[in-house]
Scaffold this active site. Structure first.
Site, mmCIF file in Angstrom:
data_model
loop_
_atom_site.group_PDB
_atom_site.id
_atom_site.type_symbol
_atom_site.label_atom_id
_atom_site.label_comp_id
_atom_site.label_asym_id
_atom_site.label_seq_id
_atom_site.Cartn_x
_atom_site.Cartn_y
_atom_site.Cartn_z
ATOM 1 N N CYS A 110 -19.669 -5.751 3.321
ATOM 2 C CA CYS A 110 -18.974 -4.528 3.709
ATOM 3 C C CYS A 110 -17.644 -4.520 2.952
ATOM 4 O O CYS A 110 -17.111 -5.585 2.625
ATOM 5 C CB CYS A 110 -18.738 -4.532 5.217
ATOM 6 S SG CYS A 110 -17.874 -3.049 5.787
ATOM 7 N N CYS B 179 0.249 0.208 10.320
ATOM 8 C CA CYS B 179 -0.195 -0.807 9.358
ATOM 9 C C CYS B 179 0.927 -1.648 8.764
ATOM 10 O O CYS B 179 1.848 -1.136 8.114
ATOM 11 C CB CYS B 179 -0.984 -0.142 8.237
ATOM 12 S SG CYS B 179 -1.734 -1.386 7.152
ATOM 13 N N CYS C 275 0.388 4.796 6.980
ATOM 14 C CA CYS C 275 -0.251 4.627 8.290
ATOM 15 C C CYS C 275 0.702 3.870 9.226
ATOM 16 O O CYS C 275 1.069 2.722 8.946
ATOM 17 C CB CYS C 275 -1.565 3.864 8.133
ATOM 18 S SG CYS C 275 -2.584 4.528 6.796
ATOM 19 N N CYS D 222 0.847 -1.197 0.000
ATOM 20 C CA CYS D 222 0.000 0.000 0.000
ATOM 21 C C CYS D 222 0.883 1.248 0.000
ATOM 22 O O CYS D 222 1.855 1.327 0.744
ATOM 23 C CB CYS D 222 -0.907 -0.003 1.235
ATOM 24 S SG CYS D 222 -2.027 1.408 1.252
ATOM 25 N N CYS E 222 -16.738 -8.811 5.304
ATOM 26 C CA CYS E 222 -16.084 -7.527 5.050
ATOM 27 C C CYS E 222 -14.784 -7.738 4.265
ATOM 28 O O CYS E 222 -13.920 -8.509 4.684
ATOM 29 C CB CYS E 222 -15.799 -6.848 6.383
ATOM 30 S SG CYS E 222 -14.993 -5.256 6.191
ATOM 31 N N CYS F 215 -19.392 2.483 8.380
ATOM 32 C CA CYS F 215 -18.710 1.806 9.479
ATOM 33 C C CYS F 215 -17.441 2.616 9.711
ATOM 34 O O CYS F 215 -16.586 2.688 8.829
ATOM 35 C CB CYS F 215 -18.376 0.374 9.056
ATOM 36 S SG CYS F 215 -17.231 -0.453 10.188
ATOM 37 N N ARG G 174 -18.247 -2.450 17.596
ATOM 38 C CA ARG G 174 -17.517 -3.686 17.254
ATOM 39 C C ARG G 174 -16.192 -3.761 18.011
ATOM 40 O O ARG G 174 -15.311 -2.909 17.821
ATOM 41 C CB ARG G 174 -17.303 -3.737 15.741
ATOM 42 C CG ARG G 174 -16.732 -5.056 15.242
ATOM 43 C CD ARG G 174 -16.929 -5.223 13.739
ATOM 44 N NE ARG G 174 -18.324 -5.133 13.382
ATOM 45 C CZ ARG G 174 -18.849 -4.249 12.531
ATOM 46 N NH1 ARG G 174 -18.076 -3.400 11.893
ATOM 47 N NH2 ARG G 174 -20.144 -4.218 12.296
HETATM 48 N N1 SAM Z 1 -6.641 0.630 3.043
HETATM 49 C C1 SAM Z 1 -7.916 0.930 3.527
HETATM 50 C C2 SAM Z 1 -7.945 2.069 4.514
HETATM 51 O O1 SAM Z 1 -6.985 2.234 5.257
HETATM 52 O O2 SAM Z 1 -8.933 2.784 4.530
HETATM 53 C C3 SAM Z 1 -8.632 -0.253 4.134
HETATM 54 C C4 SAM Z 1 -7.903 -1.283 4.964
HETATM 55 S S1 SAM Z 1 -7.240 -0.732 6.520
HETATM 56 C C5 SAM Z 1 -6.191 -2.046 6.931
HETATM 57 C C6 SAM Z 1 -8.603 -0.765 7.628
HETATM 58 C C7 SAM Z 1 -8.386 -0.324 9.046
HETATM 59 O O3 SAM Z 1 -7.737 -1.348 9.796
HETATM 60 C C8 SAM Z 1 -7.528 0.895 9.334
HETATM 61 O O4 SAM Z 1 -8.219 2.081 9.149
HETATM 62 C C9 SAM Z 1 -7.169 0.719 10.788
HETATM 63 O O5 SAM Z 1 -8.102 1.367 11.622
HETATM 64 C C10 SAM Z 1 -7.242 -0.790 10.989
HETATM 65 N N2 SAM Z 1 -5.909 -1.334 11.257
HETATM 66 C C11 SAM Z 1 -4.926 -1.536 10.372
HETATM 67 N N3 SAM Z 1 -3.814 -2.011 10.954
HETATM 68 C C12 SAM Z 1 -4.099 -2.130 12.262
HETATM 69 C C13 SAM Z 1 -3.339 -2.552 13.402
HETATM 70 N N4 SAM Z 1 -2.092 -2.931 13.284
HETATM 71 N N5 SAM Z 1 -3.945 -2.557 14.608
HETATM 72 C C14 SAM Z 1 -5.232 -2.151 14.725
HETATM 73 N N6 SAM Z 1 -5.996 -1.735 13.683
HETATM 74 C C15 SAM Z 1 -5.432 -1.708 12.471
HETATM 75 C C1 DTB Z 2 -11.424 -2.328 11.480
HETATM 76 O O1 DTB Z 2 -11.733 -1.326 12.140
HETATM 77 N N1 DTB Z 2 -10.557 -3.225 11.879
HETATM 78 C C2 DTB Z 2 -10.383 -4.255 10.865
HETATM 79 C C3 DTB Z 2 -11.416 -3.844 9.790
HETATM 80 N N2 DTB Z 2 -11.949 -2.616 10.305
HETATM 81 C C4 DTB Z 2 -10.998 -3.709 8.392
HETATM 82 C C5 DTB Z 2 -8.991 -4.424 10.430
HETATM 83 C C6 DTB Z 2 -8.020 -4.700 11.571
HETATM 84 C C7 DTB Z 2 -6.691 -4.947 10.974
HETATM 85 C C8 DTB Z 2 -5.672 -5.386 11.986
HETATM 86 C C9 DTB Z 2 -4.336 -5.596 11.379
HETATM 87 C C10 DTB Z 2 -4.285 -6.643 10.325
HETATM 88 O O2 DTB Z 2 -4.828 -7.770 10.515
HETATM 89 O O3 DTB Z 2 -3.646 -6.418 9.292
HETATM 90 FE FE1 SF4 Z 3 -2.803 1.255 3.351
HETATM 91 FE FE2 SF4 Z 3 -2.781 0.072 5.715
HETATM 92 FE FE3 SF4 Z 3 -3.120 2.695 5.571
HETATM 93 FE FE4 SF4 Z 3 -5.089 1.059 4.719
HETATM 94 S S1 SF4 Z 3 -4.341 1.248 6.809
HETATM 95 S S2 SF4 Z 3 -4.310 2.893 3.680
HETATM 96 S S3 SF4 Z 3 -3.861 -0.643 3.917
HETATM 97 S S4 SF4 Z 3 -1.265 1.566 4.937
#
Ligand code: SAM
Ligand code: DTB
Ligand code: SF4
Length: 342
Positions: A133, A63, A60, A56, A100, A193, A265
């Site tokens: 979703c 992430c 973030c 990506c 989702c 959501c 959630r």
């Molecule tokens: N790329 C898209 C975005 O960021 O909008 C969708 C996927 S993203 C992985 C969805 C959500 O997962 C993020 O907004 C974040 O709140 C959550 N998330 C991602 N990595 C995480 C982590 N290590 N711990 C907790 N929540 C996480």
């Molecule tokens: C949300 O709030 N948490 C989920 C879902 N919406 C997409 C994602 C959590 C991701 C946790 C890190 C991972 O598994 O990569």
């Molecule tokens: Fe990309 Fe992860 Fe950020 Fe979603 S949360 S925009 S997958 S870096």
């Protein structure tokens, strides 16, 4: 306390006073609000699938899928429609009512074969009788309309934290852009959501400000995911201290009181929580979990463990009301047997 009024004018001061109540009082209030709007004995089961993993372009800090950090996540191409529908069928047979789909994109590319494929996935998931979703990053109005036409039930787009703390976590997009996507989603008639993450080094005030931003959206989000940071090796937030479960319970309760009708959630972070701590969050007003062995790239409790936890607590599976689907009131269903869930 008025348990039925839905407000969009919460102040940070009021929300903070709620968050800081003695736990006994906080839980009593959250339960009172909960029971005015939801069945008290049921939890929604949502299954997540990463349909496009890693690489990506966004930064973030939490992430593991960002291309800016060296993590163990291996980038993968967008899955095929058949692969996704096979997972969705399995989730449905295991008792999930919502599926989702997450993609590690800044946003979809309009008119691309990939976006068309996602639309097909959404149609297929709906045909299986599941709520659909998606979480695909930023959306334009036109993309949101297309997702609605395909039958998308809800769109996940987290504001993640407060406006003030946001810049310390993400620099490749702005807090306002998140709100702009939420507006496009809402205008297209898709339910929102949106929630966030705690444990990233933010102050309590940032957590409260995040909840107040969500609670002052009109309408309130249909679902509010509360994530505890999963501190993944290689990300800038690696090694952060885990969130205390009582803080998760306080977040769930405050979200419940501020947004009475929302599905709250209990999201990432459950593998680090005891069964009792998870049930405390449920007693505090959470009524939805991610169900399935994986979140997107990190672990989640085993399906059998979740079913046992729910059985021990006498909880059923919750399917929220959805007038469009002919469900005027929420339904509660028997949990599947361990054999069905396998
Ligand atoms: N790329 C898209 C975005 O960021 O909008 C969708 C996927 S993203 C992985 C969805 C959500 O997962 C993020 O907004 C974040 O709140 C959550 N998330 C991602 N990595 C995480 C982590 N290590 N711990 C907790 N929540 C996480
Ligand atoms: C949300 O709030 N948490 C989920 C879902 N919406 C997409 C994602 C959590 C991701 C946790 C890190 C991972 O598994 O990569
Ligand atoms: Fe990309 Fe992860 Fe950020 Fe979603 S949360 S925009 S997958 S870096």
């Amino acid at each position: 306390m008025d348990t039925t009024s839905i407000r969009h004018d919460w102040t940070v001061k009021e929300a903070r006073a709620i968050y800081e109540l003695p736990l006994t009082e906080l839980i009593h209030r959250a339960q009172t609000v909960h029971r005015a709007h939801h069945p008290a004995d049921a939890v929604q089961l949502c299954t997540l699938l990463s349909i496009k993993t890693g690489a990506c372009p966004e930064d973030c800090a939490y992430c593991p899928q960002s291309s800016k950090y060296e993590t163990e996540v291996q980038a993968e191409k967008l899955l095929s429609v058949d692969e996704v529908l096979a997972s969705a069928r399995k989730a449905r047979d295991a008792g999930a009512s919502r599926f989702c789909m997450g993609a590690a994109w800044r946003g979809p590319k309009s008119g691309s074969e990939q976006f068309e494929r996602v639309l097909q996935m959404v149609r297929g998931v709906r045909e299986l009788g599941l709520e659909a979703c998606a979480t695909l990053g930023m959306l334009t109005d036109e993309q949101a309309r297309k997702l609605k036409e395909a039958g998308l039930t809800a769109y996940n787009h987290n504001i993640d934290t407060s406006k003030e703390f946001y810049g310390q976590i993400i620099t490749t997009r702005q807090f306002e852009e998140r709100l702009e996507t939420l507006r496009a989603v809402s205008d297209a008639g898709i339910r929102i959501c949106s929630g966030g993450i705690i444990g990233m080094g933010e102050a309590i005030g940032d957590r409260i400000a995040m909840l107040v931003t969500l609670a002052n959206l009109d309408p309130h989000p249909e679902s509010v995911p509360i994530n505890a940071l999963v501190a993944v090796a290689g990300t800038p937030l690696e090694g952060r201290d885990p969130v205390h479960p009582i803080e998760m319970a306080r977040m769930c309760a405050t979200a419940r009181i501020l947004m009475p009708k929302a599905m709250v959630r209990l999201s990432a972070g459950r593998t680090e929580m005891s069964e009792e701590a998870q049930l405390l969050c449920i007693v505090a007003g959470a009524n939805s979990i991610f169900y399935g062995e994986k979140l997107l790239t990190t672990g989640n409790p085993e399906v059998e463990a979740d079913l046992e936890m729910m059985r021990r607590a006498g909880l059923r599976a919750l399917v929220p009301a959805d007038a469009e689907a002919g469900r005027e009131a929420p339904e509660t269903r028997e949990l599947p047997s361990a054999a069905q869930a396998r």
